[in-house]
Design an enzyme around this catalytic site. Structure first.
Site, PDB file in Angstrom:
ATOM      1  N   TYR A  31       0.298  -1.229   0.210  1.00  0.00           N
ATOM      2  CA  TYR A  31       0.448   0.025   0.222  1.00  0.00           C
ATOM      3  C   TYR A  31       1.340   0.935  -0.358  1.00  0.00           C
ATOM      4  O   TYR A  31       1.632   1.162   0.321  1.00  0.00           O
ATOM      5  CB  TYR A  31      -1.134  -0.251   1.608  1.00  0.00           C
ATOM      6  CG  TYR A  31      -0.266   0.121   2.468  1.00  0.00           C
ATOM      7  CD1 TYR A  31       0.476  -0.562   3.340  1.00  0.00           C
ATOM      8  CD2 TYR A  31      -1.078   1.285   2.868  1.00  0.00           C
ATOM      9  CE1 TYR A  31       1.312  -0.307   4.432  1.00  0.00           C
ATOM     10  CE2 TYR A  31       0.358   1.963   4.449  1.00  0.00           C
ATOM     11  CZ  TYR A  31       0.658   0.835   5.141  1.00  0.00           C
ATOM     12  OH  TYR A  31       1.236   0.909   6.311  1.00  0.00           O
ATOM     13  N   LYS A 149       6.223  -1.791   2.048  1.00  0.00           N
ATOM     14  CA  LYS A 149       5.457  -1.167   2.277  1.00  0.00           C
ATOM     15  C   LYS A 149       3.914  -2.593   2.547  1.00  0.00           C
ATOM     16  O   LYS A 149       2.976  -2.288   1.226  1.00  0.00           O
ATOM     17  CB  LYS A 149       5.031  -0.264   1.959  1.00  0.00           C
ATOM     18  CG  LYS A 149       3.694   0.113   3.064  1.00  0.00           C
ATOM     19  CD  LYS A 149       4.228   2.428   2.410  1.00  0.00           C
ATOM     20  CE  LYS A 149       2.379   2.886   3.323  1.00  0.00           C
ATOM     21  NZ  LYS A 149       2.981   3.367   4.541  1.00  0.00           N
ATOM     22  N   GLU A 181      12.183   2.347  14.218  1.00  0.00           N
ATOM     23  CA  GLU A 181      10.996   3.371  14.084  1.00  0.00           C
ATOM     24  C   GLU A 181       9.823   3.628  14.372  1.00  0.00           C
ATOM     25  O   GLU A 181      10.148   2.128  15.033  1.00  0.00           O
ATOM     26  CB  GLU A 181      10.877   3.024  12.162  1.00  0.00           C
ATOM     27  CG  GLU A 181      10.582   1.971  11.723  1.00  0.00           C
ATOM     28  CD  GLU A 181       9.808   1.668   9.987  1.00  0.00           C
ATOM     29  OE1 GLU A 181       9.862   2.195   9.812  1.00  0.00           O
ATOM     30  OE2 GLU A 181       9.528   0.121  10.354  1.00  0.00           O
ATOM     31  N   LEU A 205      10.939   1.208   6.923  1.00  0.00           N
ATOM     32  CA  LEU A 205      10.217   2.182   5.525  1.00  0.00           C
ATOM     33  C   LEU A 205      11.157   2.934   5.285  1.00  0.00           C
ATOM     34  O   LEU A 205      11.679   4.202   5.959  1.00  0.00           O
ATOM     35  CB  LEU A 205       8.775   2.308   5.828  1.00  0.00           C
ATOM     36  CG  LEU A 205       8.398   2.299   4.783  1.00  0.00           C
ATOM     37  CD1 LEU A 205       8.354   1.216   3.821  1.00  0.00           C
ATOM     38  CD2 LEU A 205       6.752   3.237   5.073  1.00  0.00           C
TER      39      LEU A 205
HETATM   40  N1  PDD Z   1       2.694   4.812   7.046  1.00  0.00           N
HETATM   41  N2  PDD Z   1       7.182   3.881   8.922  1.00  0.00           N
HETATM   42  C1  PDD Z   1       6.503   2.776   8.974  1.00  0.00           C
HETATM   43  C2  PDD Z   1       6.481   1.134   9.442  1.00  0.00           C
HETATM   44  C3  PDD Z   1       5.302   3.192   8.180  1.00  0.00           C
HETATM   45  O1  PDD Z   1       3.757   2.409   8.210  1.00  0.00           O
HETATM   46  C4  PDD Z   1       5.087   4.671   7.349  1.00  0.00           C
HETATM   47  C5  PDD Z   1       4.280   5.132   6.435  1.00  0.00           C
HETATM   48  C6  PDD Z   1       6.606   5.291   8.124  1.00  0.00           C
HETATM   49  C7  PDD Z   1       6.659   7.055   7.110  1.00  0.00           C
HETATM   50  O2  PDD Z   1       6.577   6.562   5.303  1.00  0.00           O
HETATM   51  P1  PDD Z   1       5.839   8.353   5.189  1.00  0.00           P
HETATM   52  O3  PDD Z   1       6.686   9.016   5.159  1.00  0.00           O
HETATM   53  O4  PDD Z   1       5.987   7.427   3.243  1.00  0.00           O
HETATM   54  O5  PDD Z   1       4.650   7.587   5.183  1.00  0.00           O
HETATM   55  C8  PDD Z   1       8.068   4.495   8.193  1.00  0.00           C
HETATM   56  C9  PDD Z   1       1.758   5.829   7.051  1.00  0.00           C
HETATM   57  C10 PDD Z   1       1.570   6.558   6.791  1.00  0.00           C
HETATM   58  C11 PDD Z   1       0.624   4.294   7.156  1.00  0.00           C
HETATM   59  O6  PDD Z   1       0.844   3.346   7.128  1.00  0.00           O
HETATM   60  O7  PDD Z   1      -0.397   5.165   7.289  1.00  0.00           O
END
Ligand code: PDD
Length: 281
Positions: A31, A149, A181, A205
């Protein structure tokens, strides 16, 4: 709300996906979440590139409409009148007739593509960014390919619940003594003006917001170190914050009950949030 499923724009109540879909049975799906500010998609190219990488890493076929994804995002934002919010996109390996651990033959099983929007008025002006949030640390027991992801989000959900139970907002995950993270975000600390965040690898991620924020930080002559840090180092830092597409830059003011710095959002996090929002508009 109008949603998109496999080539069709439908009212959400009419959208259907098979019970044999491999995301439903096996978490065999990937996703992306792209933010919308002022009706504009933020960092769409980055999210698309990461989606393509996730698909490649899992040997998952691209959905038929892959080349139209920008258009689909824009159309959903328009149809649903989103000024501030986000677009959620999910691709799965599709729905073979039977449950089977082996991947289905891509010749006979087509990818499922689903997109929907979430309206979040006030996202940019979120008052929580003015007070900061509290996190707990928990052990990182997720699988080893966190750079992909996927929709396997049970442990991050459990982490969020553990944080809530402890009266906090989120959890930072710790592996071999070092922070990887947050449950759904990338983690940072600031010490003596240097921004410290874990280096990229398969254990986190590769945040699209992370890439943008580090670029803005370097452009603003801030020092950046990409390396692992411990919870003890974070507790002794001047500032802490996290980044994600849905929260932008979010100050963290407490970790495992210890106040960070002054106990208020720090200057670096506050400035980076401002720069990020300015650059994104
Ligand atoms: N989550 N690390 C993890 C485990 C994440 O699920 C996310 C993003 C990030 C940040 O990535 P980005 O800057 O590309 O959003 C880091 C999204 C927002 C979610 O699951 O809703």
């Amino acid at each position: 709300r109008t949603v998109y499923v496999n080539g069709e724009y439908l009212p959400e109540t009419e959208a259907k996906v098979s019970i044999f879909d491999r995301a439903f049975l096996m978490a065999d799906g990937v996703y992306e979440v792209t933010s919308v500010l002022g009706g504009k998609l933020i960092d769409f190219d980055g999210h698309l590139a990461r989606l393509e990488r996730s698909l490649t890493e899992l040997d998952m076929p691209k959905p038929k409409a892959f080349d139209e994804l920008l258009e689909i995002h824009r159309k959903l934002v328009e149809l649903n009148g989103i000024d501030e919010g986000m677009v959620y996109l999910q691709v799965t390996r599709g729905a073979p007739g039977d449950r089977d651990f082996a991947f289905p033959d891509p010749e006979t099983c087509e990818a499922t593509l689903v997109l929907f929007t979430q309206n979040k008025p006030g996202l940019a002006a979120n008052p929580v960014a003015k007070t900061g949030i509290k996190v707990i640390s928990i052990e990182d027991i997720r699988w080893g390919r966190r750079d992909i992801k996927t929709v396997q989000l049970l442990y991050p959900s459990m982490g969020k619940m553990m944080a809530k139970k402890a009266g906090c907002d989120d959890a930072w995950l710790v592996e071999d003594g070092f922070v990887t993270e947050g449950t759904s975000n990338n983690a940072y600390i600031v010490k003596d003006g240097t921004i410290i965040t874990r280096n990229l690898g398969t254990d986190i991620l590769h945040g699209i917001t992370r890439a943008a924020v580090l670029r803005f930080a370097r452009e603003a002559q801030m020092k950046v170190e990409e390396r692992p840090f411990t919870i003890a180092e974070a507790q002794g830092a001047d500032e802490a914050f996290y980044t994600s597409a849905s929260a932008f830059v979010m100050p963290v003011v407490e970790i495992d009950g210890e106040s960070i710095g002054t106990g208020k959002p720090g200057d670096v996090a506050t400035r980076l949030r401002e720069i990020y929002l300015e650059e994104s508009r």
